[in-house]
Every structure is written in structure tokens, then in C-alpha cells.
Write a protein that holds these residues in place. Structure first.
Motif, PDB file in Angstrom:
ATOM      1  N   ASP A  70      -2.359  -5.576  15.836  1.00 20.18           N
ATOM      2  CA  ASP A  70      -1.495  -6.749  15.910  1.00 20.18           C
ATOM      3  C   ASP A  70      -0.208  -6.442  15.149  1.00 20.18           C
ATOM      4  OD1 ASP A  70      -1.630  -7.982  13.035  1.00 20.18           O
ATOM      5  OD2 ASP A  70      -3.714  -7.575  13.557  1.00 20.18           O
ATOM      6  N   THR A  71       0.828  -7.261  15.358  1.00 18.40           N
ATOM      7  CA  THR A  71       2.154  -6.940  14.823  1.00 18.40           C
ATOM      8  C   THR A  71       2.162  -6.851  13.306  1.00 18.40           C
ATOM      9  OG1 THR A  71       3.113  -8.108  16.707  1.00 18.40           O
ATOM     10  CG2 THR A  71       4.590  -7.561  14.904  1.00 18.40           C
ATOM     11  N   GLU A  72       1.503  -7.773  12.641  1.00 22.46           N
ATOM     12  CA  GLU A  72       1.500  -7.764  11.176  1.00 22.46           C
ATOM     13  C   GLU A  72       0.866  -6.488  10.635  1.00 22.46           C
ATOM     14  OE1 GLU A  72       0.013 -10.555   7.403  1.00 22.46           O
ATOM     15  OE2 GLU A  72      -0.510 -11.098   9.467  1.00 22.46           O
ATOM     16  N   SER A  73      -0.248  -6.079  11.214  1.00 21.30           N
ATOM     17  CA  SER A  73      -0.917  -4.857  10.773  1.00 21.30           C
ATOM     18  C   SER A  73      -0.096  -3.622  11.104  1.00 21.30           C
ATOM     19  CB  SER A  73      -2.301  -4.747  11.419  1.00 21.30           C
ATOM     20  OG  SER A  73      -3.113  -5.837  11.044  1.00 21.30           O
ATOM     21  N   MET A  74       0.566  -3.642  12.240  1.00 24.30           N
ATOM     22  CA  MET A  74       1.409  -2.517  12.626  1.00 24.30           C
ATOM     23  C   MET A  74       2.564  -2.343  11.641  1.00 24.30           C
ATOM     24  SD  MET A  74       4.575  -1.770  14.190  1.00 24.30           S
ATOM     25  CE  MET A  74       5.003  -3.089  15.323  1.00 24.30           C
ATOM     26  N   VAL A  75       3.224  -3.451  11.273  1.00 23.29           N
ATOM     27  CA  VAL A  75       4.330  -3.389  10.313  1.00 23.29           C
ATOM     28  C   VAL A  75       3.835  -2.867   8.972  1.00 23.29           C
ATOM     29  CG1 VAL A  75       5.973  -4.792   8.991  1.00 23.29           C
ATOM     30  CG2 VAL A  75       5.708  -5.165  11.459  1.00 23.29           C
ATOM     31  N   ASP A  76       2.668  -3.316   8.559  1.00 22.55           N
ATOM     32  CA  ASP A  76       2.103  -2.845   7.293  1.00 22.55           C
ATOM     33  C   ASP A  76       1.864  -1.345   7.320  1.00 22.55           C
ATOM     34  OD1 ASP A  76       0.680  -3.266   4.644  1.00 22.55           O
ATOM     35  OD2 ASP A  76      -0.964  -2.462   5.846  1.00 22.55           O
ATOM     36  N   ARG A  77       1.355  -0.824   8.428  1.00 23.83           N
ATOM     37  CA  ARG A  77       1.074   0.610   8.517  1.00 23.83           C
ATOM     38  C   ARG A  77       2.357   1.432   8.573  1.00 23.83           C
ATOM     39  NH1 ARG A  77      -3.486  -1.753   9.821  1.00 23.83           N
ATOM     40  NH2 ARG A  77      -5.453  -0.584   9.542  1.00 23.83           N
TER      41      ARG A  77
ATOM     42  N   LYS B  17       2.166   6.564  18.497  1.00 24.05           N
ATOM     43  CA  LYS B  17       2.614   5.380  19.225  1.00 24.05           C
ATOM     44  C   LYS B  17       1.423   4.560  19.716  1.00 24.05           C
ATOM     45  CE  LYS B  17       5.373   3.890  23.197  1.00 24.05           C
ATOM     46  NZ  LYS B  17       6.299   4.315  24.277  1.00 24.05           N
ATOM     47  N   ASP B  18       0.453   5.210  20.327  1.00 27.87           N
ATOM     48  CA  ASP B  18      -0.736   4.504  20.813  1.00 27.87           C
ATOM     49  C   ASP B  18      -1.494   3.862  19.649  1.00 27.87           C
ATOM     50  OD1 ASP B  18      -0.072   5.355  23.344  1.00 27.87           O
ATOM     51  OD2 ASP B  18      -1.518   7.015  23.375  1.00 27.87           O
ATOM     52  N   TYR B  19      -1.579   4.586  18.556  1.00 30.15           N
ATOM     53  CA  TYR B  19      -2.279   4.075  17.375  1.00 30.15           C
ATOM     54  C   TYR B  19      -1.610   2.812  16.851  1.00 30.15           C
ATOM     55  CZ  TYR B  19      -4.074   4.087  12.530  1.00 30.15           C
ATOM     56  OH  TYR B  19      -4.640   3.749  11.332  1.00 30.15           O
TER      57      TYR B  19
ATOM     58  N   ARG C 102       0.810  -1.226   0.000  1.00 30.42           N
ATOM     59  CA  ARG C 102       0.000   0.000   0.000  1.00 30.42           C
ATOM     60  C   ARG C 102       0.840   1.272   0.000  1.00 30.42           C
ATOM     61  NH1 ARG C 102      -3.086   1.231   4.166  1.00 30.42           N
ATOM     62  NH2 ARG C 102      -1.799   0.086   5.664  1.00 30.42           N
ATOM     63  N   GLU C 103       2.129   1.142   0.333  1.00 24.33           N
ATOM     64  CA  GLU C 103       2.987   2.331   0.309  1.00 24.33           C
ATOM     65  C   GLU C 103       3.025   2.987  -1.076  1.00 24.33           C
ATOM     66  OE1 GLU C 103       5.531  -1.372  -0.278  1.00 24.33           O
ATOM     67  OE2 GLU C 103       4.001  -0.735   1.164  1.00 24.33           O
ATOM     68  N   LEU C 104       2.856   2.176  -2.137  1.00 22.03           N
ATOM     69  CA  LEU C 104       2.840   2.743  -3.487  1.00 22.03           C
ATOM     70  C   LEU C 104       1.560   3.523  -3.752  1.00 22.03           C
ATOM     71  CD1 LEU C 104       4.402  -0.133  -5.630  1.00 22.03           C
ATOM     72  CD2 LEU C 104       5.517   1.896  -4.702  1.00 22.03           C
ATOM     73  N   GLU C 105       0.498   3.184  -3.059  1.00 22.90           N
ATOM     74  CA  GLU C 105      -0.758   3.913  -3.250  1.00 22.90           C
ATOM     75  C   GLU C 105      -0.770   5.222  -2.459  1.00 22.90           C
ATOM     76  OE1 GLU C 105      -3.951   1.034  -2.575  1.00 22.90           O
ATOM     77  OE2 GLU C 105      -3.997   0.809  -4.774  1.00 22.90           O
TER      78      GLU C 105
ATOM     79  N   GLY D 212       2.967   4.038   5.504  1.00 20.80           N
ATOM     80  CA  GLY D 212       2.804   5.445   5.858  1.00 20.80           C
ATOM     81  C   GLY D 212       1.467   5.662   6.555  1.00 20.80           C
ATOM     82  N   ILE D 213       1.400   6.671   7.387  1.00 18.53           N
ATOM     83  CA  ILE D 213       0.177   6.968   8.132  1.00 18.53           C
ATOM     84  C   ILE D 213      -0.303   8.361   7.757  1.00 18.53           C
ATOM     85  CG2 ILE D 213      -0.849   7.269  10.416  1.00 18.53           C
ATOM     86  CD1 ILE D 213       1.108   5.221  11.478  1.00 18.53           C
ATOM     87  N   ARG D 214      -1.490   8.402   7.190  1.00 22.54           N
ATOM     88  CA  ARG D 214      -2.087   9.683   6.812  1.00 22.54           C
ATOM     89  C   ARG D 214      -2.664  10.373   8.052  1.00 22.54           C
ATOM     90  NH1 ARG D 214      -5.669   7.990   1.471  1.00 22.54           N
ATOM     91  NH2 ARG D 214      -4.066   6.691   0.447  1.00 22.54           N
ATOM     92  N   LYS D 215      -2.706  11.688   7.989  1.00 19.50           N
ATOM     93  CA  LYS D 215      -3.249  12.441   9.117  1.00 19.50           C
ATOM     94  C   LYS D 215      -4.722  12.126   9.350  1.00 19.50           C
ATOM     95  CE  LYS D 215       0.033  16.253   8.895  1.00 19.50           C
ATOM     96  NZ  LYS D 215       0.281  17.675   8.565  1.00 19.50           N
ATOM     97  N   ASN D 216      -5.449  11.821   8.278  1.00 26.02           N
ATOM     98  CA  ASN D 216      -6.876  11.556   8.457  1.00 26.02           C
ATOM     99  C   ASN D 216      -7.156  10.173   9.037  1.00 26.02           C
ATOM    100  OD1 ASN D 216      -6.494   9.827   6.276  1.00 26.02           O
ATOM    101  ND2 ASN D 216      -7.575  11.144   4.812  1.00 26.02           N
TER     102      ASN D 216
END
Length: 411
Positions: free
Chosen positions: A113-120, A106-108, A24-27, A124-128
Motif C-alpha cells: 500500500d502507498t503508506e508502506s511503500m513510502v516508508d520503505r 519496482k515490483d516489490y 527506520r532509516e536511522l536503523e 532504504g531497501i536491504r538486499k536480503n
């Protein structure tokens, strides 16, 4: 397995390689921020994933074990304390505190779970994505149109650059561009905490805290005792010398480092975009890196009489240096694009010289570089072509997209 890392050549039969499937980083690429994120274009994600899957399948069809960076990272961050330490370090390097969002980010991230955290983290994390908390600082109250709290890492599928296997160890690299510097953090945690690596005391020849930059695309392991490193747009002479000194002090196999100067431009980003090894005595080369008489600046770094001493000699003829240091009677330089002025420039831009050798005389290349591929075949090289309509938009070829972990030793 006596050691999980073993890379003493560019052409030894490849047994284990690390890739990163584009995600998803490419998107999260947009035209406005392409330059900041080091892209020239926006790949179409479903198509680029399909092409990358075909690349991985081509390797597996040759009996190569394919590991994925995202999976290794997830498995390395198995413990809650390690996971929190990783997030703290990542957010600090991302300067998340500057936008007042450190604790919320950090809280977010810890809420997944670890797999989802690594993916995010990778995407990248958008402000919205985060609920807007109370604003107590002037910079928060003022309008800010930049869409990310954490920048995406679209270059991650070029796994060659953040770290490079040399012998039984690694260089974990200080990358030049801010957009890529966080990438080497993943490998640092993998070798320290992943069950496959953590019990083996893997030497780190140069760590990511060294202040001068170096990238894996410039690091070529030519033989058991000789490595070549490009002095390039992304790799500094200071880092090469420090790596050479560390190697000479801490191991006995590698005896010399060839520092090969190439033009410092985006088109010639790393040494492996203009020069790769395809067989014992055969190499691809983009003719534009050589002078009118084939001259280049090549510095041979060798161990001196004491541990703190190093000898440096300058050479200017690449074939002569290769013959001397590799013990060859002759070498064959296969010209990208057949040496044609237009074809060589076009195919080098599309990574015609960026071959991945998976065995002596067997390479993986992009299908679009048909002139270079035919030149390789005419010299007896087996060429395995992969589709590249979308992968090539990232400005990197099969060698760029792969980090060899284990190669069989040459006989």
C-alpha cells in the motif's frame, strides 16, 4: 486559503510547518557507511523519536499546524499511475538499474500500500528483503558486500534543505551530496499532486534539475524584499545567481539577494548553522565567520534596468548591509556561546546558532546550548528549549528540522 505557501520573513508568526518524524532509516545506519550517508554517529531511534515528538508538541502548543513529509507524500501518491511514475523516477535517480534489480525493486515496491511503500523508500531497501532472482550478469555473480539495493535517507528529518519556501513559491533544490539528492523529489510530487497544493499553480523559482547545487539551510528570507543565501559548502554561487535572476523576472516583491560567503567546511555546513534572525533587528551569529575586523564577503544582487540585467555590488560589513537593506537604525548580533572561543565552537557544533523563530522575538532552540540560550534571553528573546541528546547527533538544529510553509506577514 488564497495561497498555501506564504513566507516573506524569517520571524513572522509561524502558522504551518512541515516536519519529518525520524524513522527506520536511522536503523539502517552502520559505522561503515556513516560517511557515505553524511552522519557522524548513530542516533538511538526510540529516543530520537521521543525528542522529535517533543519538538512537534512544542510547536503545536504555540498554535502551529504541523504537517509531516511522509504523510503528505503518501497523500500525493493517491493515484496508481502517479505512484508508478514516482517509483520509476526514484529508481532511476537511485541508479537501481546498475545492480540489475530495477524491475524486482519496482515490483516489490508496488506490492505494498502507498503508506508502506513510502516508508520503505525512505528507510532504504536491504538486499536480503528481496528474494534473490536469477543472476545473469558478471557483477551479480561476483560477491558484493554492500547491503542495500536502495540507500536509506537518514537526513530526511532535516526538512529545511530539499526545498525552501520563498514568498508564495519554492525553490526545489539540487542538493550537493548524492546521499541527499533524491530528497527533493518528495516535495516536487507534493506540490504537483497533493490536494492541498496542486490547484494553486505554485511558482518554482529554481527546480531540482538545475545543474548547480543549492540547499535550504542557506536560504533566509529576511524581509518582504530581501533574502540572504549562503555561499557555502553546499550552495554554489551559480545557483544563487540563477535563483536571483528567476525571482527578479517572475515576481515584484523580492528586490535583492544577499550572497553571504561563509567558510566551506562541515562545521559551517549552511548559513543557518552560523547566522539566523530572531527578531526585527536581532540576529544570532557564530563569530568565527567574521574576519579580524568583522569583515566578510557579501555580494548584493539587484534587478538591473532590463529583465536580463542584474547588478552586483560587493560589501564587507554585515551589520552595515543589514541596516541598509532592512531599513534598520541598528542591529544586534548575539554571539553564539557568548563569544567565548571554546563555548562558541562547542555550541555552534551543537547548532547553538540554528534557531527557529516562530514569532518576532520567540525562538525554539536545543536545550544543550545553555550559554547561547542565556545570551538570547538577556537580549529579551523568549527561548523555548527542546531536548537534544539524540537529535543533535544528526548535525542539525530546530531550523534545520523544519520547513515553514506559511507565516503571517509582518506589520
Amino acid at each position: 486559503m488564497a495561497t498555501p505557501i506564504n513566507v516573506y520573513s524569517e520571524i513572522g508568526t509561524l502558522k504551518t510547518v512541515m516536519l519529518k518524524r525520524p524513522g527506520r532509516e536511522l536503523e539502517n545506519l552502520t559505522p561503515e557507511y556513516l560517511e557515505r550517508l553524511l552522519f557522524d554517529d548513530i542516533p538511538f531511534l526510540p529516543a530520537v523519536q521521543k525528542e522529535h515528538d517533543e519538538f512537534a508538541k512544542a510547536l503545536e502548543n504555540e498554535g502551529i499546524e504541523v504537517l509531516y513529509l511522509e504523510q503528505l507524500t503518501t497523500e500525493a501518491l493517491h493515484d496508481a499511475s502517479i505512484r508508478e511514475q514516482f517509483i520509476n523516477e526514484l529508481l532511476s535517480e537511485s541508479k537501481a538499474d546498475l545492480n540489475g534489480a530495477y524491475q524486482r525493486l519496482k515490483d516489490y515496491l508496488l506490492s505494498f500500500d502507498t503508506e508502506s511503500m513510502v516508508d520503505r523508500v525512505m528507510s532504504g531497501i536491504r538486499k536480503n528483503e528481496l528474494e534473490q532472482g536469477p543472476r545473469s550478469h558478471l557483477h551479480e555473480l561476483m560477491e558484493d558486500h554492500y547491503p542495500f539495493y536502495l540507500d536509506p535517507m537518514p537526513n530526511l528529518y532535516f526538512t529545511r534543505d530539499p526545498a525552501a519556501a520563498i514568498g508564495h513559491g519554492l525553490s526545489i533544490n539540487k542538493m550537493k551530496e548524492p546521499a541527499r539528492r533524491r530528497e527533493s523529489l518528495f516535495m516536487q510530487y507534493i506540490i504537483k499532486h497533493h490536494p492541498r497544493f496542486k490547484g494553486h499553480d505554485i511558482p518554482v523559482w529554481l527546480d531540482r534539475d538545475f545543474r548547480f547545487n543549492i540547499e535550504g539551510g542557506d536560504e533566509l528570507v529576511l524581509s518582504r524584499d530581501t533574502i540572504a543565501i549562503g555561499v557555502s559548502e553546499r550552495t554554489s554561487a551559480q545557483a544563487i545567481e540563477r535563483l536571483a535572476r528567476n525571482l527578479f523576472k517572475r515576481q515584484d516583491q523580492i528586490k535583492r539577494v544577499l550572497a553571504v560567503e561563509i567558510p566551506k567546511s562541515r562545521a559551517f555546513m549552511h548559513l543557518d548553522t552560523v547566522f539566523t534572525m530572531v527578531d526585527h533587528d536581532q540576529f544570532t551569529i557564530h563569530p568565527a565567520i567574521q574576519g579580524p575586523d568583522g569583515d566578510m564577503r557579501i555580494f548584493v544582487l539587484e534587478r538591473g534596468k532590463t529583465d536580463d540585467d542584474i547588478q552586483i555590488t560587493e560589501e564587507n560589513n554585515l551589520p552595515a548591509v543589514l541596516k541598509k537593506t532592512l531599513g534598520l537604525s541598528d542591529v544586534n548580533l548575539i554571539l553564539c556561546g557568548g563569544g567565548d572561543e571554546i563555548a562558541s565552537a562547542r555550541e555552534q557544533w551543537n547548532d547553538g546558532s540554528n534557531t527557529l523563530a516562530i514569532a518576532p522575538g520567540v525562538v525554539v532552540t536545543y536545550d544543550r546550548n545553555y550559554i547561547s540560550n542565556e545570551c538570547l534571553r538577556k537580549q529579551g528573546i523568549k527561548v523555548i528549549e527542546i531536548p537534544s541528546g539524540e537529535l543533535s547527533r544528526g548535525r542539525g538544529g530546530p531550523r534545520c528540522m523544519s520547513m515553514p510553509i506559511y507565516r503571517e506577514d509582518l506589520r
